[in-house]
Design a protein around this motif. Structure first.
Motif, mmCIF file in Angstrom:
data_model
loop_
_atom_site.group_PDB
_atom_site.id
_atom_site.type_symbol
_atom_site.label_atom_id
_atom_site.label_comp_id
_atom_site.label_asym_id
_atom_site.label_seq_id
_atom_site.Cartn_x
_atom_site.Cartn_y
_atom_site.Cartn_z
ATOM 1 N N ASN A 20 0.877 -1.362 0.532
ATOM 2 C CA ASN A 20 -0.335 0.091 0.112
ATOM 3 C C ASN A 20 1.361 0.664 -0.024
ATOM 4 O O ASN A 20 0.535 2.143 -0.044
ATOM 5 C CB ASN A 20 -1.128 -0.347 1.212
ATOM 6 C CG ASN A 20 -2.197 -0.167 1.057
ATOM 7 O OD1 ASN A 20 -2.523 -0.545 -0.151
ATOM 8 N ND2 ASN A 20 -3.533 -0.625 1.881
ATOM 9 N N THR A 21 2.249 1.163 0.683
ATOM 10 C CA THR A 21 2.717 2.192 0.529
ATOM 11 C C THR A 21 3.241 2.524 -0.567
ATOM 12 O O THR A 21 3.391 3.646 -1.277
ATOM 13 C CB THR A 21 4.532 2.795 2.116
ATOM 14 O OG1 THR A 21 3.796 1.775 2.855
ATOM 15 C CG2 THR A 21 5.168 3.012 1.317
ATOM 16 N N GLY A 26 2.585 6.193 -5.807
ATOM 17 C CA GLY A 26 2.889 6.285 -7.668
ATOM 18 C C GLY A 26 2.875 4.746 -8.483
ATOM 19 O O GLY A 26 2.035 5.027 -9.502
ATOM 20 N N ASP A 27 3.256 3.755 -7.576
ATOM 21 C CA ASP A 27 3.229 2.936 -8.493
ATOM 22 C C ASP A 27 1.617 1.935 -7.978
ATOM 23 O O ASP A 27 0.557 2.076 -7.552
ATOM 24 C CB ASP A 27 4.146 1.427 -7.272
ATOM 25 C CG ASP A 27 5.268 1.987 -7.413
ATOM 26 O OD1 ASP A 27 6.277 2.769 -7.989
ATOM 27 O OD2 ASP A 27 6.362 1.065 -6.877
ATOM 28 N N THR A 28 1.956 1.464 -9.459
ATOM 29 C CA THR A 28 0.354 0.783 -10.263
ATOM 30 C C THR A 28 0.765 -0.035 -9.618
ATOM 31 O O THR A 28 2.063 -0.596 -8.757
ATOM 32 C CB THR A 28 0.136 0.850 -11.829
ATOM 33 O OG1 THR A 28 0.973 -0.269 -11.844
ATOM 34 C CG2 THR A 28 0.322 1.910 -12.726
ATOM 35 N N GLU A 59 -6.932 2.436 -5.399
ATOM 36 C CA GLU A 59 -5.342 1.643 -5.871
ATOM 37 C C GLU A 59 -4.992 1.447 -4.519
ATOM 38 O O GLU A 59 -3.818 1.700 -4.593
ATOM 39 C CB GLU A 59 -4.722 2.722 -6.587
ATOM 40 C CG GLU A 59 -5.662 3.691 -8.168
ATOM 41 C CD GLU A 59 -4.951 3.841 -8.859
ATOM 42 O OE1 GLU A 59 -4.095 4.534 -8.565
ATOM 43 O OE2 GLU A 59 -4.907 4.076 -9.800
ATOM 44 N N ALA A 60 -5.400 1.324 -3.253
ATOM 45 C CA ALA A 60 -4.653 -0.046 -2.282
ATOM 46 C C ALA A 60 -5.860 -1.515 -2.290
ATOM 47 O O ALA A 60 -6.942 -1.730 -2.835
ATOM 48 C CB ALA A 60 -5.469 1.139 -1.110
#
Length: 64
Positions: A20-21, A26-28, A59-60
């Protein structure tokens, strides 16, 4: 691709925090998996067994 347990933390809570970090920064999910050499499905399955699901909107990984 390699065994997920050989490349990532064995503790699911630490793994969740790491993933999650990276996603927050910004990573996918695809970027993360490529960087660590793991399959997306394998990572999703492992975190699902720990009670989390990947939420595409945020996105998590979130509690399922």
């Amino acid at each position: 691709m390699s065994n997920i347990n050989a490349l990532l933390p064995t503790d699911d809570n630490i793994l969740l925090s790491l993933v999650n970090t990276k996603l927050r920064d910004g990573d996918t999910l695809a970027d993360f998996c490529a960087a660590y050499g793991v399959e997306e499905g394998e990572l999703i399955s492992r975190l699902a067994r720990a009670g989390y699901k990947y939420d595409e909107d945020s996105e998590a990984f979130v509690r399922s």
